[in-house]
Structure formats: structure tokens, C-alpha cells
Design a protein around this motif. Structure first.
Motif, PDB file in Angstrom:
ATOM      1  N   ALA A  91       0.836  -1.206   0.000  1.00 23.80           N
ATOM      2  CA  ALA A  91       0.000   0.000   0.000  1.00 23.80           C
ATOM      3  C   ALA A  91       0.866   1.250   0.000  1.00 23.80           C
ATOM      4  N   ASN A  92       1.942   1.195   0.800  1.00 19.53           N
ATOM      5  CA  ASN A  92       2.852   2.350   0.832  1.00 19.53           C
ATOM      6  C   ASN A  92       3.516   2.567  -0.531  1.00 19.53           C
ATOM      7  N   ASN A 121       4.909  14.429 -11.082  1.00 18.90           N
ATOM      8  CA  ASN A 121       5.892  14.435 -12.175  1.00 18.90           C
ATOM      9  C   ASN A 121       5.173  14.076 -13.474  1.00 18.90           C
ATOM     10  N   ALA A 122       5.210  15.018 -14.471  1.00 19.34           N
ATOM     11  CA  ALA A 122       4.473  14.832 -15.733  1.00 19.34           C
ATOM     12  C   ALA A 122       5.055  13.677 -16.543  1.00 19.34           C
ATOM     13  N   LYS A 123       6.387  13.540 -16.542  1.00 17.85           N
ATOM     14  CA  LYS A 123       7.003  12.458 -17.303  1.00 17.85           C
ATOM     15  C   LYS A 123       6.566  11.097 -16.757  1.00 17.85           C
ATOM     16  N   THR A 124       6.557  10.987 -15.468  1.00 19.09           N
ATOM     17  CA  THR A 124       6.144   9.725 -14.841  1.00 19.09           C
ATOM     18  C   THR A 124       4.690   9.423 -15.165  1.00 19.09           C
ATOM     19  N   GLU A 132       3.258   5.729  -2.988  1.00 22.07           N
ATOM     20  CA  GLU A 132       4.427   6.449  -3.508  1.00 22.07           C
ATOM     21  C   GLU A 132       4.344   6.601  -5.040  1.00 22.07           C
ATOM     22  N   ASN A 133       3.925   5.521  -5.756  1.00 17.05           N
ATOM     23  CA  ASN A 133       3.746   5.601  -7.208  1.00 17.05           C
ATOM     24  C   ASN A 133       2.688   6.637  -7.590  1.00 17.05           C
ATOM     25  N   PHE A 134       1.634   6.642  -6.792  1.00 15.73           N
ATOM     26  CA  PHE A 134       0.562   7.614  -7.047  1.00 15.73           C
ATOM     27  C   PHE A 134       1.065   9.049  -6.896  1.00 15.73           C
ATOM     28  N   THR A 185      -6.020  10.532 -16.670  1.00 13.22           N
ATOM     29  CA  THR A 185      -5.971   9.694 -15.451  1.00 13.22           C
ATOM     30  C   THR A 185      -5.270   8.407 -15.785  1.00 13.22           C
ATOM     31  N   THR A 186      -4.710   7.798 -14.783  1.00  7.81           N
ATOM     32  CA  THR A 186      -3.990   6.528 -14.996  1.00  7.81           C
ATOM     33  C   THR A 186      -4.640   5.397 -14.221  1.00  7.81           C
TER      34      THR A 186
END
Length: 940
Positions: free
Chosen positions: A831-832, A844-847, A836-838, A883-884
Motif C-alpha cells: 500500500a505504501n 511528475n508529468a514524465k512519470t 508512492e507511485n501515485f 488519469t492513470t
């Protein structure tokens, strides 16, 4: 030093012992006068030793005249009081004068004058004199009792006056400079220390035919008997000596008054048992009898009545001693006659013309006579006298509704108190006189009286007396004592009485009374109502026990009453108002009125009575555990009981089996049975042995005497727990923990262990008696004890397996918990990481773009490479949606309010072409109406 300290020093010595005179101790003291005042010479300087030496001489011819003159000078010198420092010498002079009286009568006058001086206050020159001269003073005062042997009436009377003056101290006639009066209690304390009371009591034997002197001695003893002197008087047999002469001729009446006063003081301030023993002889009882008869038949004054009652109270105390010759001297017959002559007409000349008034003294006399009958009936030899005196008939004359027109002798309040006292007396006397009770139709009279008590007739009781407590303004006091009488008769277990009661409808009547008490319940009469209810249940238990037809009469109405009581708030059991007694009576009535009658058992089970019993057992009332378990054992004979017991649940979902096993463990802990920390057997030879059994050595007993092992079965609750669990089936008990199963192994083998324990006792007794059994018997005994020990080892082994199995189970459970914790931690890490990915995608736009491409690639790879012919393809994603996360057909957005950002679809390719005048995304406005107005959800 103070007077109190002097008294304390005097009290520290044993009373009644003579003290050897000693020279004054050198104690620092504070003088009470100045040197100038002392120089004035308060007392004429006189050599007392010279006077003593002169009195001791016997050879000169003119010696008597010189001796008399010297003593006269002593009297004149100390006419204002006796100094403590000279007291020993002055009393020695007095003793020498008294010794000469027999041959030289002229010495009576000087001795008399010295005795008069003893009535004056003692004088002290220093504050410490009271302590310094305490021994001399005690010995000097004790000499007064010895002087009573001098055959002189004048001296004896003066000695008594002197002692009386101790308690009525007068100030000195003249203030003496340089001296101070000793405290008023000082003489009294010194008299106690010197044992004056004992010698004065002994002097009564010298005065049997001298009334005046005897009256003075009694007056002195009356004063002396107000303190610890009573113990000394008892040693001198004062009680029997005074009582035996109560009836001596005395025109003044002082002898009887003072003697009774002394006897009262002795009873109050010394050993009551010893006084009773002294008075329990024929001479004393005869004297009391004659005095009482004389005062009752010839005394008419207020004083005579009071004295008569005092004599009766003393007689009542003596009657408590079974060895007192009350019957032999005819006193018992007379007392019964005086107690009943008002209610039962008698031709005895003693009561001819005798009548009691409603004065307080006569009213007290009547109550005292009722009271002494209760004491006399305890002696079985009195029974025939009670029958001859028709005591039952006389007492039953009060067991009826009060009739105003017939109450002449007593006032309403007095009659009520006598009525209650008479019923209370019947409760003690009637069980000894069953035939007379039945001849008087006792049951019918009591039941009729109970019916009146229950009725709504106007009756305003006073409730002032001891027996009327709690009955003011109602008939509860009358009901309470009537039920006590019935209870006393029922508990005789006389079938004639009980059958007569049942035939008269007692069971239904008592059930009705119980119901009425429930409806009339209030806090003011709570205690008396609880007592009434307890007595009703005890009477019903006595009537119904061992009689099925009577139990059927008790019926469901009685069961409902029992269930009502069992639902009482448990907190009230500690209130001290009789709830414990009521609960005991209720459990007793379950045993006697329900068990054995199948229909009532069925009804009790239907009304969840077993649940109520187990609720009581769960409260762990130590007083009732044995009784409740006994009831449970009997109830388990009913095949329907087991289902009810297994269905019961207590606090924390506790089962009945778990509760019983818990009680077993608690009982064994209190009994001191050896168990390890897991509850496992330690001693396989004696698995049930208590600490008491270990302390008691095995001793050979007759065959009809139970041994310690047998008595153990009845003295604790283990056997009953075994019986209940056995009837519930040991193999199918719900809700048990591993600890419970370990204990259950022992309970299951209780009977085997107890059998082996008893055989072991038999074997040990044979050894102690040095008997040698035949080979066959010896082999059998050894095999039995070996088998018992083997069972113990087997149970211990099974317990060990259970404990090990439970330990393994605990380890597995622990491992499961650790695995669960590990999975929880792993989930938290994932979950952590997701969070962090979220955060990376949103910051970060590139990410974000990379994630979007990966998402689209994953979506594309999941689709078919070749489309079926004639298939219509519908895009499921929305172009321009940044959205991702996976998008469904409906997306609910809960973020910034629409009024701030222009709506949820403001920046998408499917935004409506027709916009409101304000611009931005489609919004609900009053000026523009749209056909497809988007709300909070967007169709894809």
C-alpha cells in the motif's frame, strides 16, 4: 503527681490482698504550704509511737486510766481529719483499743471516737502523699472489716457509717493550713485494694439475730457493691448469704430492699454464672419464693410492686440453671398458677381475690411471668406442671381477634403487646405439649387468626414493643408470630399435626398470604415481610416433604412464587435485610415441594427454573453452593433437564459444564489438594487427598463410624459436581477449555479414586490393629490399591498428553498469528509503495505520461489482434482523460467543487458545444435549459 495516678497505682495491685506496710519512699514532691505556715503547727505535736507503746503495756496498776487519757488526746489532736502520714499509727492505736474491749469495756468509747474520725476526709501534706502512703492506707481501711468481729453493736454500726461516708464525703469542718483534702475517690479505691468488701460480707454471718446491725452492714455493702468490690463479695459467698435471709422479719422493709439491690449489683458487675450457682440452692430459692408470694398477695404499694418484679427477674435468672430446685420447693407450680389465673379460673387460695390492674408494674409482671414459662419449659420435668396449669389454654385465649368491649384489664396497646408475647410463648411451649395443643384446636385457632391478620378489618396496632417491631399501623407483627408458631409445630414432623393442617387448607391459605405480601411490599416493612415470606416457604416445605399429593396441591401457583423469589436482584443478597434467609427458604422449598412431583418439575423446567438456579450458582454464593448442587443432582434424574443445563449460558458465554469445573478447581484449592500449575495430579497414590486428611492420622474406628475419606464426600461439593457432570455425559460437554479438560479427567475418575482411597484406609487400619489377613485377602487388597494407583498414573499421563497437545496447539496458533501479522505488514508495504507511485504520477508529468503509455499498452495487449467480421467496435476509453486509473462506464468524481473549476468535463473532447452564457463547462443555470444536463456522473 495527681490523684488519678495514685488510683492507678492502687488498681495495679491485686484486690483483696493485704499489703505489708513499708517506710515512705523518697519521691520528689511539691509542697502545698510555705515554711511559715508549717511553722505555725496545725496539729499539736504528739508522739504516736509513745501512745502505741503505752497501749501495749499490761503490768502497771493505773495503766488503764493513762491509756484512756492518751487515746483521748489523740482524738482531740486529729478532730479535723486524719493525715495520711499518721494513718497507719492511728489505726494501730484503734486496733489495740478494740483488742482490749472484751476485758476492758471502757475502751469502747475511745475506739468509737477514732472510728468517727475515719469518716472525716483524709488529709495530705504533699501532692505525692496519696501514692506514698497508698499501702498504709489500704491496710488501714481493710482493718475496718476485721473490727466487725468485736462484740460491740456501737462499734459495728459506726464502722458501717464510716464506710458509707466514703461515698458521701463532706468537706472538713475547718480549713487546716498546710494540708489539703485527699480526693473523694481515694478512700473508695483504697477500700477496693484492701479487700474491705470481702471481710464486710463475711461479717454477715456474725449478725444473724441482730437486725439493726445487719441493716447497717447491708447498707455498707450496698455502697461497696457498686464497683469491682463485687468480685470480692462473690468470693465471700455474699450472694447466697444475703439471699437466704431475704425473708427474715423486718418491720422497716429495708432488709429486702437493700438485699435485692445488692443481688442486682452482683449480677451486673461480677460473674453471672457464679452468682447463679450460689443462688441455686434450696434455701435461697425457698426464700425467693416466700418473698415473691408475700409481695404479690399482700403488697399494694408502688414500691412493693417494683420490688416484686425485681425478685421475679432474679428468679428468672436462677431458673436458667437446670440444677436450681425450682420444682422441688414448689416455686414452679406457683409461678405457673400466677401466670394463668387471669385466663383460667382456679380455686387455689393463693389467687383467691387476687387481681392485676393495668398499672405499668402489673403489666410488666404479666410479661415476666410469660417469659419465665418459656425458661421453665426447657426442663422436661416441668411438662406435667404445665399440663396441670392449663398453660396452653391460657395462652390461646390471646390468639383471637381483639374485642374492644371485652378488653377491660388492659389498654389496647397493653393487650396487643401481651397478645404478641403470648403467641411467642406458645411457639416455645406448644412443641412440648402436643396433645394439649390439639385438644385446644390449636391449628384451627392459628389459621383463623391468620385469616383475620390478612383481612382488611380496621385495626391500628401500636407497634411499640419489642415483639411489635415493624407492625405499627398493620397486622404484620401478629402474622409474623402466628407463622412462627405454625413453623415450630410443623417442624416437629408430627403427622397428626401436619395432616390436620393440610385438611384445613393451610397450603392454599399460605400461598394466598405470600401473594398478598408481594402486593403489599414497601421499604418500611421490608424486613418483617421478608421474614414472613421465609417462614411461609419453610412451613410449606415441612408440609410437602415426602408427600406427592401435597406437592400437587402446592401446584404451579407455588412454583410461580418460587420463580418470583429466584428472580430477586442479586445485589440485595448483601443488603442484610433477610434476603439470604429468604433464598435459603426458597431453595429448601424447591427440594421439598417440587422435586419428586413430575408435573411440577416439568413446569419448573418450562419456566426456565434451571437457568435461574445456574444464575445463582454463577454468583458463587458459598453458603448455597452445596444446596443448589444437591437440587441440580435431583433434577438431572429428569431426562429433560440435561438439555436445559447444556443450553444455559452465563457471562462471557460460559457454559454450565465450564462453571461446574471452575467450582471444582476452587473447592480443591480451598481444601488444599495437591495440584501443579496446570491442574495435573501430583500424588497418584492419593489424588483426592485434602490438607486436612493429610494432617489427620488414620485411626481404627468401629464399623458404624464413618472414616475421614467417607466424611469427605459429604463435607464438600466435589461428589455433587461429579454426579451432575456424570448425568450430563462426560463425553459431550460443550464450551470447555484445555484447562477444563485437564480437570475433567480427575472428575471423571472421582468414584474410582474415592473407592481406592477407602480401600487404602481399610488396609492401613488392618496394619494398625496388627491383623494379618489371609493370603487371598491380602492379594486382593494389594491388587486393589495397585489398580487405584495405576488409574492415577493413567489419568496423570492423559493430562500430560492434553497439556502437551495444548502447548503444540498454542504454538500453531501463535504461528498463525505471526503469519497474519507478517501478511498485514506486507500488505502495508504494498500500500505504501502504491501510494508512492501515485504521488510520483501526480507530481511528475514524465512519470504520469509513462504510466499512461504503460496503461494503454496493457489495454491494447489485452484486446484481440483480429476483429471478428461485421463487428462493431466501441471505444471504452475517453480521449483526453488525464488519469492513470482504470475507467469504468461511470466515473464519480469527488474533488474540487464544480463551481470553482467549471465542472467535471470542462477539458474533455466530449464537452458540450452549447455552453452557458457564463462560459466554461455545462452547468445548471436558470437562463439556459439543456436536454442532457450532466450531473455528478458521466456516461462513457
Amino acid at each position: 503527681m495527681s490523684t488519678a495516678e495514685a488510683a492507678a497505682t492502687a488498681e495495679a495491685r491485686e484486690p483483696g490482698t493485704r499489703i505489708k506496710s513499708s517506710s515512705p519512699r523518697q519521691i520528689p514532691a511539691v509542697g502545698v504550704v510555705t515554711e511559715d505556715e508549717e511553722a505555725q503547727g496545725v496539729f499539736t505535736s504528739m508522739d504516736l509511737n509513745r501512745v502505741i507503746k503505752l497501749l501495749e503495756e499490761t503490768e502497771k496498776d493505773d495503766l488503764e486510766e493513762k491509756q484512756l487519757k492518751s487515746v483521748k488526746k489523740v482524738v482531740q489532736c486529729y478532730q479535723n481529719g486524719l493525715p495520711l502520714r499518721d494513718l497507719a499509727q492511728i489505726f494501730k492505736i484503734l486496733n489495740l483499743c478494740a483488742g482490749k474491749i472484751k476485758k476492758q469495756p471502757h475502751f469502747i468509747e475511745p475506739a468509737y471516737n477514732i472510728l468517727k474520725l475515719c469518716g472525716l476526709p483524709f488529709l495530705k501534706k504533699k501532692v505525692s502523699d496519696e501514692i506514698t502512703y497508698a499501702e498504709d492506707t489500704a491496710n488501714s481501711i481493710a482493718l475496718l472489716g476485721d473490727l466487725m468481729k468485736v462484740p460491740s453493736s456501737e462499734l459495728r454500726i459506726q464502722i458501717c457509717k464510716c464506710i458509707t461516708d466514703f461515698y458521701h464525703a463532706e468537706p472538713p469542718k475547718q480549713h487546716i493550713p498546710g494540708y489539703q483534702q485527699a480526693s473523694s475517690l481515694y478512700k473508695i479505691k483504697m477500700a477496693e485494694v484492701g479487700g474491705l468488701a470481702k471481710t464486710m460480707a463475711q461479717s454477715l454471718a456474725l449478725l444473724e439475730n441482730q437486725l439493726v446491725e445487719k441493716l447497717w452492714v447491708l447498707k455498707a455493702l450496698q455502697h461497696l457493691s457498686t464497683s469491682v468490690n463485687c468480685t470480692l463479695m462473690v468470693k465471700a459467698q455474699a450472694a447466697s448469704g444475703i439471699c437466704a435471709h431475704l425473708n427474715d422479719p423486718d418491720p422497716s422493709g429495708q432488709l429486702l430492699f437493700r438485699s435485692s439491690e445488692i443481688l442486682w449489683n452482683l449480677l451486673e458487675k461480677s460473674s453471672k454464672e457464679e452468682i447463679i450457682q450460689q443462688l441455686s440452692n434450696l434455701e435461697c430459692v425457698l426464700a425467693l419464693k416466700e418473698v415473691f408470694k408475700s409481695l404479690l398477695t399482700r403488697g399494694f404499694s408502688h414500691y412493693d410492686r417494683q420490688l416484686r418484679n425485681d425478685i421475679l427477674v432474679i428468679t428468672t435468672i436462677i431458673a436458667q440453671n437446670p440444677g436450681a430446685p425450682m420444682i422441688e420447693c414448689g416455686f414452679t407450680r406457683d409461678l405457673i398458677l400466677f401466670a394463668t389465673f387471669n385466663e383460667v379460673k382456679s380455686q387455689n387460695p393463693l389467687v383467691k381475690g387476687l387481681k392485676l390492674s393495668n398499672s405499668y408494674e402489673d403489666f410488666e409482671l404479666k410479661k415476666l411471668l410469660f417469659n419465665i414459662i418459656v425458661i421453665l419449659c426447657k426442663d422436661l420435668s416441668t411438662i406435667q406442671l404445665l399440663i396441670d396449669g392449663k398453660v396452653i389454654l391460657a395462652l390461646f385465649s390471646y390468639v383471637k381477634k381483639p374485642e374492644k368491649q371485652k378488653i377491660i384489664e388492659w389498654s389496647a396497646a397493653q393487650y396487643e403487646e401481651l397478645q404478641l408475647h403470648a403467641i411467642a410463648t406458645l411457639s416455645s411451649v406448644a412443641p412440648f405439649l402436643i396433645e394439649e395443643y390439639m385438644l385446644c384446636q390449636g391449628n384451627a385457632q392459628v389459621l383463623a387468626f391468620l385469616e383475620w391478620c390478612e383481612s382488611e378489618d380496621s385495626f391500628f396496632s401500636q407497634g411499640n414493643s419489642f415483639h411489635g417491631t415493624g407492625g405499627r399501623g398493620n397486622k404484620f407483627a401478629q402474622m409474623r408470630y402466628s407463622l412462627r408458631l405454625l413453623r415450630a409445630m410443623v417442624y416437629l414432623e408430627n403427622e397428626t399435626i401436619n395432616k390436620d393442617l393440610c385438611e384445613k387448607g393451610t397450603i392454599q391459605q399460605l400461598l394466598g398470604i405470600f401473594k398478598n405480601t408481594i402486593s403489599k411490599y414497601n421499604d418500611k416493612e421490608e424486613a418483617i415481610l421478608l421474614e414472613i415470606q421465609s417462614d411461609i416457604l419453610l412451613i410449606l416445605s415441612g408440609l410437602c416433604e415426602h408427600h406427592i399429593p401435597r406437592k400437587e396441591i402446592f401446584g404451579t401457583e407455588g412454583v410461580d412464587i418460587i420463580l418470583h423469589v429466584m428472580k430477586t436482584d442479586p445485589k440485595k443478597l448483601q443488603s442484610g435485610l433477610g434476603y439470604n434467609v429468604l433464598l435459603f427458604s426458597t431453595l429448601d422449598s424447591i427440594w421439598c415441594c417440587i422435586l419428586g412431583c413430575y408435573p411440577l418439575e416439568e413446569y419448573f423446567l418450562e419456566k426456565e427454573g434451571i437457568f435461574l438456579l445456574l444464575d445463582l450458582l454463577a454468583l458463587n454464593p458459598q453458603k448455597f453452593c452445596n444446596l443448589i448442587l444437591g437440587i441440580m443432582v435431583e433434577f438431572c434424574d429428569n431426562p429433560k433437564t440435561a438439555a436445559h443445563v447444556n443450553a444455559w449460558r452465563g457471562k462471557k458465554d460460559q457454559t454450565a459444564a465450564s462453571l461446574l469445573i471452575k467450582l471444582w478447581r476452587k473447592e480443591e484449592k480451598e481444601l488444599g489438594v495437591k495440584r501443579d500449575k496446570h491442574g495435573k495430579i501430583i500424588d497418584t497414590k492419593k489424588p483426592l487427598f485434602t490438607s486436612f486428611q493429610e494432617k489427620q492420622k488414620i485411626t481404627p474406628l468401629p464399623a458404624n463410624c464413618p472414616t475421614i475419606a467417607v466424611m469427605d464426600v459429604a463435607e464438600n461439593i466435589r461428589a455433587k459436581i461429579y454426579a451432575v457432570l456424570g448425568k450430563l455425559d462426560f463425553e459431550n460437554l460443550p464450551g470447555l477449555s484445555a484447562e477444563d479438560f485437564v480437570t475433567l479427567c480427575i472428575i471423571h475418575r472421582y468414584l474410582d479414586f474415592k473407592t481406592g482411597e477407602i480401600w487404602n484406609e481399610i488396609y492401613e487400619e488392618i496394619k494398625l490393629e496388627k491383623l494379618r489377613p489371609v493370603t487371598m485377602d491380602k492379594n486382593i487388597l494389594e491388587s486393589i490399591t495397585t489398580a487405584s494407583e495405576n488409574i492415577g498414573k493413567m489419568v496423570a499421563s492423559l493430562q500430560s498428553e492434553m497439556i502437551e497437545s495444548q502447548a503444540c496447539q498454542d504454538v500453531q496458533n501463535e504461528q498463525k498469528v505471526y503469519t497474519k501479522i507478517q501478511a498485514t505488514h506486507k500488505q502495508r508495504e504494498l500500500a505504501n509503495k502504491s501510494w508512492e507511485n501515485f504521488l510520483a504520477r501526480t507530481s511528475n508529468a514524465k512519470t504520469l505520461k509513462k504510466a499512461k503509455r504503460l496503461q494503454e499498452k496493457a489495454i491494447e495487449s489485452s484486446r484481440r489482434s483480429k476483429q471478428p467480421p461485421n463487428a462493431v467496435f466501441h471505444w471504452t476509453d475517453i480521449k483526453g482523460l488525464n488519469t492513470t486509473v482504470p475507467s469504468g462506464r461511470v466515473v464519480t468524481v469527488e474533488s474540487t467543487p464544480a463551481r470553482l473549476v467549471g465542472g467535471p468535463l470542462a477539458d474533455t473532447d466530449i464537452a458540450l458545444k452549447k455552453l452557458p452564457i457564463r462560459g466554461g463547462a455545462l452547468q445548471r443555470v436558470k437562463a439556459v435549459k439543456t436536454v442532457d444536463e450532466p450531473k455528478k456522473s458521466v456516461p462513457t
